[in-house]
Design a protein around this motif. Structure first.
Motif, PDB file in Angstrom:
ATOM      1  N   UNK A 135       0.825  -1.209   0.000  1.00  0.00           N
ATOM      2  CA  UNK A 135       0.000   0.000   0.000  1.00  0.00           C
ATOM      3  C   UNK A 135       0.859   1.260   0.000  1.00  0.00           C
ATOM      4  N   UNK A 136       1.897   1.268   0.833  1.00  0.00           N
ATOM      5  CA  UNK A 136       2.775   2.432   0.910  1.00  0.00           C
ATOM      6  C   UNK A 136       3.554   2.636  -0.387  1.00  0.00           C
ATOM      7  N   UNK A 137       4.051   1.545  -0.971  1.00  0.00           N
ATOM      8  CA  UNK A 137       4.827   1.660  -2.208  1.00  0.00           C
ATOM      9  C   UNK A 137       3.941   2.137  -3.355  1.00  0.00           C
ATOM     10  N   UNK A 138       2.756   1.569  -3.479  1.00  0.00           N
ATOM     11  CA  UNK A 138       1.841   1.991  -4.554  1.00  0.00           C
ATOM     12  C   UNK A 138       1.444   3.448  -4.381  1.00  0.00           C
ATOM     13  N   UNK A 139       1.164   3.864  -3.161  1.00  0.00           N
ATOM     14  CA  UNK A 139       0.788   5.257  -2.912  1.00  0.00           C
ATOM     15  C   UNK A 139       1.917   6.217  -3.262  1.00  0.00           C
ATOM     16  N   UNK A 140       3.177   5.773  -3.044  1.00  0.00           N
ATOM     17  CA  UNK A 140       4.322   6.636  -3.330  1.00  0.00           C
ATOM     18  C   UNK A 140       4.646   6.703  -4.819  1.00  0.00           C
ATOM     19  N   UNK A 141       4.548   5.581  -5.503  1.00  0.00           N
ATOM     20  CA  UNK A 141       4.959   5.518  -6.908  1.00  0.00           C
ATOM     21  C   UNK A 141       3.829   5.780  -7.895  1.00  0.00           C
TER      22      UNK A 141
END
Length: 334
Positions: A180-186
């Protein structure tokens, strides 16, 4: 009269039953095994479920029995039909307004706005199927080539195997916050092509599908008959030709075993991921009904549970059928 004569008379007096009786007996036996016994098991389960449900009281009332769940299946289908009628009426009104605007102003360029009504139960089933198959196919594209490479190369196996063994037992719910954090950042875009919740569920499913496929593919490739490998060496087949003609046909049963395991894991993981990521699928439906807390919520959740189970069974049977079509071993039936 000696013993030989008596036995000869007994044998000569023995008559085989007519062919029609043999065929009828075989058909009856097959019908009992394929229809009657499974039907008896289902009826016994429904009876036990109905009796047990009557004796369980919850904060929302009685635990739903088969009749209550069937009633909710009908209600969910009716809701889907009403939603489709509203959608059709929405587009008809939009077309009518656009036609009137164009009649008044020929230079006007009409716009068609998408219907934004709430997804129905059937829509959520389709969303879950699209998500799980997308994640599964992405995992296949990664895991099978990697498994073949590991199975063919012992040094590569020694290098990657510790990584696989470390990540294999990790719970899918542990991956979800990280994904979730990676998708939100990228994936920070004002006009996303697909929803972030869909990507989160897809990537989580892919991560959990990888390991059974990689391990089974590597084991299948490493266990190829040495005679087949020697034939390939004698014929001096190029590496890609060796994989195509020797490795893949010989390791198909193990590859599909890994794929069946992965697809079952993917379907289970998806429901949990949708509940937490709020991707509009069956998992979100279950969570929303649990939060809703109406008198019908338990029956609707139980209806979703049955649908999840049936779809999981059909996915496994579909994978088994595909294995029989592409494998030289047609005897696999479990």
């Amino acid at each position: 009269m000696n013993t030989t004569t008596v036995n000869a008379e007994k044998i000569s007096g023995f008559k085989l039953p007519p062919l029609s009786e043999l065929l009828t007996g075989a058909l009856v036996s097959s019908a009992i095994r394929l229809v009657a016994l499974p039907l008896a098991g289902i009826l016994a389960f429904l009876l036990l479920w109905s009796i047990t449900a009557q004796n369980i009281d919850t904060s929302l009332g009685k635990f739903p029995g088969p009749a209550a769940v069937m009633e909710q299946f009908n209600a969910l289908y009716d809701e889907h039909q009403r939603s489709r009628e509203k959608e059709q009426a929405f587009y008809e009104r939009q077309e009518k307004r656009n036609a009137e605007r164009v009649a008044k102003d020929p230079s006007y360029e009409p716009r068609i706005r998408a219907y934004t009504g709430k997804e129905t139960f059937l829509d959520q089933i389709i969303t879950s199927l699209v998500t799980v198959m997308s994640g599964f196919l992405l995992a296949v594209a990664i895991a099978i080539p990697l498994g073949i490479a590991i199975g063919l190369s012992r040094p590569l196996n020694n290098a990657i195997n510790p990584i696989i063994q470390v990540f294999k037992p990790v719970s899918p719910l542990a991956w979800l916050p990280l994904v979730t954090m990676v998708v939100s950042a990228l994936y920070a875009t004002p006009d996303p092509v697909v929803a972030k919740s869909f990507l989160v569920s897809l990537i989580t499913v892919t991560l959990c599908c990888l390991w059974p496929m990689v391990i089974n593919t590597a084991v299948g490739v490493a266990g190829i008959d040495k005679d087949l490998v020697n034939v390939s060496k004698v014929l001096r087949l190029p590496a890609l030709r060796h994989v195509q003609k020797i490795v893949l046909p010989a390791s198909v049963p193990m590859i599909f075993t890994g794929m069946r395991l992965s697809l079952g894991v993917a379907w289970m993981v998806l429901i949990a991921a949708e509940m937490l990521a709020q991707n509009p699928g069956l998992g979100k439906f279950v969570w929303d009904e649990f939060q809703n807390g109406s008198s019908n919520s338990l029956a609707r959740i139980m209806a979703a549970v049955l649908v999840i189970g049936v779809i999981g069974f059909l996915l496994d049977r579909g994978m088994l059928t595909l294995q029989k079509l592409v494998s030289w071993d047609k005897s696999a039936n479990q």
